[in-house]
Design a protein around this motif. Structure first.
Motif, PDB file in Angstrom:
ATOM      1  N   VAL A 500       0.836  -1.201   0.000  1.00 47.80           N
ATOM      2  CA  VAL A 500       0.000   0.000   0.000  1.00 47.80           C
ATOM      3  C   VAL A 500       0.874   1.256   0.000  1.00 47.80           C
ATOM      4  O   VAL A 500       0.604   2.222  -0.737  1.00 47.80           O
ATOM      5  N   ALA A 503       2.208   1.789  -3.343  1.00 40.44           N
ATOM      6  CA  ALA A 503       1.166   2.317  -4.235  1.00 40.44           C
ATOM      7  C   ALA A 503       0.957   3.807  -3.977  1.00 40.44           C
ATOM      8  O   ALA A 503       0.770   4.596  -4.913  1.00 40.44           O
ATOM      9  N   THR A 507       1.698   6.892  -6.614  1.00 37.20           N
ATOM     10  CA  THR A 507       0.680   7.901  -6.907  1.00 37.20           C
ATOM     11  C   THR A 507       1.234   9.318  -6.758  1.00 37.20           C
ATOM     12  O   THR A 507       0.952  10.193  -7.578  1.00 37.20           O
TER      13      THR A 507
ATOM     14  N   VAL B 497      -5.111  12.831  -2.245  1.00 39.52           N
ATOM     15  CA  VAL B 497      -5.342  11.849  -1.180  1.00 39.52           C
ATOM     16  C   VAL B 497      -6.398  10.845  -1.628  1.00 39.52           C
ATOM     17  O   VAL B 497      -6.299   9.643  -1.345  1.00 39.52           O
ATOM     18  N   GLU B 499      -6.746   9.902  -4.634  1.00 44.33           N
ATOM     19  CA  GLU B 499      -6.006   8.998  -5.522  1.00 44.33           C
ATOM     20  C   GLU B 499      -5.189   7.975  -4.727  1.00 44.33           C
ATOM     21  O   GLU B 499      -5.071   6.820  -5.116  1.00 44.33           O
ATOM     22  N   VAL B 500      -4.611   8.405  -3.604  1.00 42.91           N
ATOM     23  CA  VAL B 500      -3.855   7.474  -2.762  1.00 42.91           C
ATOM     24  C   VAL B 500      -4.789   6.403  -2.200  1.00 42.91           C
ATOM     25  O   VAL B 500      -4.448   5.204  -2.180  1.00 42.91           O
ATOM     26  N   LEU B 501      -5.979   6.811  -1.756  1.00 44.92           N
ATOM     27  CA  LEU B 501      -6.922   5.816  -1.238  1.00 44.92           C
ATOM     28  C   LEU B 501      -7.358   4.846  -2.337  1.00 44.92           C
ATOM     29  O   LEU B 501      -7.516   3.648  -2.100  1.00 44.92           O
ATOM     30  N   ALA B 503      -5.517   3.981  -4.818  1.00 44.03           N
ATOM     31  CA  ALA B 503      -4.365   3.091  -5.043  1.00 44.03           C
ATOM     32  C   ALA B 503      -4.302   2.037  -3.945  1.00 44.03           C
ATOM     33  O   ALA B 503      -3.991   0.869  -4.205  1.00 44.03           O
ATOM     34  N   ALA B 504      -4.591   2.445  -2.708  1.00 42.83           N
ATOM     35  CA  ALA B 504      -4.618   1.476  -1.605  1.00 42.83           C
ATOM     36  C   ALA B 504      -5.702   0.433  -1.864  1.00 42.83           C
ATOM     37  O   ALA B 504      -5.495  -0.771  -1.663  1.00 42.83           O
TER      38      ALA B 504
END
Lengths: 522, 522
Positions: A500, A503, A507, B497, B499-501, B503-504
């Motif tokens: 994670v 990732a 990003t 953020v 986008e990070v979620l 990706a997670a």
């Protein structure tokens, strides 16, 4: 702002605060020879370094922000761990930054990241440079820049109604407190590096202050962050509390410059404490003292100081020569009843408060003062010990109370077994305590063969880290991960969580320029 | 374990605790008619639902875990918001789960996720089902299962040395406290939904308990989590504190079932408080009372109860009919000095403690008791008001103190402007308070045209959410995001953020089966 010529490029803090040769020799004669086999010879303070030419040319638009002189580059090559100072003293500056960039604005940070991406350069964010875990040292092959944020040094609005301050990342501890003092406010965050570390460094590494309990980790003070990533800026909402999904701030707290550059924060501040009360308590045995600390915490008491020193620590750092452990105990604010409650618990575990001495400061006050002075001088003394040929370093962790005794024994045994001739002084203090466990902090001192200091320490560190991991401790409570803790973190962090984080990094930093090798295997 | 036949499938809590028709009519005559234009007619309690056949067939290996009967499916169609109860009362169960799965072990959860991935079914984790934000309701077109974790209901080791408990996600509040009580311990976490919500639900939504200050958010109690994701299990290290990179636990706290299914946690527990002291304080004006609360918090006092009720709240919920605001103030543990300090601050702001009445319980105790009883009965009363044709719902946020006055005015005005004929009762209490800001909680009551209740509320909710967002409040302090808050969260959460979620989520749930539509736009 601290000019770099005044700071030591090879050791801790101010250059003129380092122990000179005479002071080092006195230290050897009076404090060390009775204990440790040292020959009294001194590694010299190194001359100004000679470095290979930079492999990068700064961009014209940011030229004023960049420095390429050898002393500045040398000062940004390492942090301030034992192995950093030992390498610098031996002239081992194998991989200095090609350039040091001092942005003055967030726009400068954006421009620096854009340029570095295009130039194929790695970027290592640098606050005050006090990392002790290889956090500001690059170990890759590509050209790299150290992004020194110390000129992002403005304290913005101080909001007396909301008790909050807007502060840029490069503000050092003393400057922040100076700005808050006229308002009667304080951040109340004092890591040992306070004088030489920055708000941004604290946030990026989740630093813990010297308060033993309660809000001691900088995470607790964060209202909002502004972070510049290679993909653009990120801002979080400034509110006192929120349940709106996973916390944005928590993504960046502890990200150690790998996901973005923290450039600004809103932090919670508080009134300066009006009252303080402190004392020291002697215990016949360490186990009893540990039980007392646990009981104090589990009774709901939250002393501001609750540092438990083992007998050797008590002697070295608080001047207590009776072979007993010392608990330095302090409360702030509403103090009287709480200190009395804590002392009652101590008495239940055999603890005796140091008696006031007639006609002068009490023994307790002297011990607390001695400890505080020792705490602040410790890094300078450490540098002197390194020059005298000792390996001297600290290791810290946190674990449940139920695992502390075994962890303590295992760490001590591992350090001694890995030391040359199996001779090492290993001391332990509890720096922080929680209702569910302590944060023990070990100091290891052992004589080293000249030139082999770093190798010897790396072997001890590996052995100690295995002992910590095997006994349920975190690989770091407050020194952060950097590069030195990464092999053990990689075993403690669930592999899916590592994925994670990767990732998240893809990003925000798709080309992987930000602090490669820290926190994540590149 | 609560059998579903005993729980109301359409409304709050136990079916036999709902107000019956006579009680509803008495409530209308005595409490509502003087205030609100209602006709006294009652929506009937619905018959058992008739639902379309499930589109999924449960796998043979997990057959015992699955239920497909209409009442169980209906009970898992919605949470317990106003709009959920109103829709159920009107027989609008448009998108019930095709199946409800009750895993008994972590292996069952793994098997259920594997099967759902293969079957192309969405999986909505379900704890106690008390979401008020559309968190357990699926709005997509694919077949879906509700993953009810209430049979993961074991309380494991209770560790008296470390003051910690290992607990499975499906344990309800009362069961956890019953297991801890013989040890003299408590989690001390009491959300209003306590009786009908689960540990896993609290963790997934970052719930806040009814303590007003200090450790009130469940995040504070988490030592470690075990989460099952479609890519495998994730575990965090159980330590009292760590600075080893971004927190693993914080990634899953507030993830609302979108990244994994929380199946177990180690939680910090504490001694049951030996002493309590509480009172109520009347203030001539709300602004003065708000200033008193702010000063109490900023003086470092941390009352366990610090609920500020505006005059209408004080009348409706604490029986106070003098038109004054009420501060319900309580301390636990070392109480005497602290309550006196808080009362001194109240007096500085015009606050007068309710006087003890001769020969009976004091007015203060009666007001506190009245409020507590009202707090626990409120959701049942709410259901009765819905049957009587009222829109009645709550909205909560948190903001800096400096923005509260404008936010309060804007929310009140927005709710009234959006209400039918611009008639709405809008009350405000502060449920939680921090040194840097309050968490205000608004109740909106307005008469609705039969059949239009949900549309009317949605319009009010949109207007109020705009007012909150425009005035610096978080879209949710403790009700979570679910689906209802997502449009506003999408504006408050930085796009990077989000986008990070994403990706997670791609990393842990690559096929996107987990709670699609909550927290992230699918």
């Amino acid at each position: 702002m601290a000019a770099w010529r005044e700071r030591s490029w090879w050791g801790w803090g101010w250059a003129d605060s380092a122990l000179d040769d005479d002071a080092c020799r006195r230290l050897a004669e009076t404090s060390l020879r009775p204990w440790l086999p040292i020959d009294g010879s001194l590694l010299p303070v190194p001359d100004d370094p000679v470095l290979p030419a930079p492999r990068l040319i700064p961009p014209s638009i940011l030229r004023e922000a960049f420095a390429a002189d050898p002393v500045t580059r040398a000062a940004h090559t390492y942090g301030k761990a034992f192995r950093d100072v030992a390498r610098a003293l031996h002239g081992r500056l194998d991989n200095p930054p090609d350039l040091v960039c001092h942005p003055r604005t967030g726009h400068d940070v954006v421009a620096a990241l854009d340029w570095a991406e295009a130039a194929g350069a790695a970027v290592v964010p640098y606050g005050g440079g006090t990392s002790v875990v290889g956090g500001v040292e690059y170990r890759g092959d590509t050209p790299w820049i150290s992004l020194d944020l110390s000129r992002l040094n403005r304290v913005g609005e101080i909001d007396p109604v909301d008790r909050a301050v807007r502060v840029q990342a490069g503000v050092f501890g003393p400057a922040l407190e100076q700005a808050l003092a006229p308002h009667g406010l304080t951040l109340r965050h004092y890591p040992q590096s306070f004088e030489f570390s920055t708000v941004g460094g604290w946030l990026a590494t989740r630093s813990a202050g010297h308060y033993a309990t309660g809000p001691t980790r900088v995470d607790d003070f964060v209202e909002a962050l502004r972070v510049i990533t290679p993909q653009g800026p990120v801002e979080s909402l400034r509110v006192p509390g929120s349940g709106a999904g996973p916390s944005t701030d928590r993504l960046f707290l502890g990200s150690e410059g790998t996901l973005g550059v923290i450039v600004e924060a809103w932090l919670r501040v508080t009134d300066r404490p009006a009252r303080k009360a402190s004392t020291s308590v002697a215990f016949p045995g360490y186990d009893q003292a540990v039980a007392a600390v646990r009981t104090i915490l589990q009774a709901g008491l939250r002393p501001s100081n609750c540092r438990l020193l083992d007998p050797v620590e008590a002697m070295l750092n608080a001047g207590a020569t009776d072979g007993r452990a010392r608990l330095l105990l302090g409360f702030e604010g509403a103090t009287t009843g709480l200190l009395a409650d804590a002392l009652t618990i101590c008495a239940d575990h055999g603890g005796v408060p140091s008696a006031p001495s007639a006609g002068g400061p009490s023994v307790a006050a002297a011990e607390v003062d001695s400890w505080r002075s020792s705490f602040l001088r410790a890094p300078y003394t450490r540098d002197a010990l390194i020059r005298l040929g000792l390996v001297v370093e600290t290791v810290e962790t946190a674990c449940p109370w139920s695992r502390f005794e075994a962890l303590h024994a295992a760490v001590t045994a591992a350090a001694q077994a890995a030391a040359p001739a199996r001779v090492a002084v290993v001391t332990c203090r509890l720096t922080h305590a929680y209702p569910d466990g302590p944060a023990p902090y070990f100091t290891v001192i052992t004589p080293a063969r000249r030139g082999a200091e770093v190798t010897i320490w790396d072997e001890i560190k590996a052995a100690v880290s295995e002992a910590i991991t095997a006994n349920g401790g975190t690989i770091t409570h407050h020194h952060a991960v950097g590069r030195d803790h990464l092999p053990w973190l990689a075993r403690q962090r669930d592999p899916l969580v590592t994925e994670v984080l990767r990732a998240a990094k893809r990003t925000l930093d798709p080309r992987g320029i930000l602090n490669p090798g820290a926190l994540l295997d590149p």
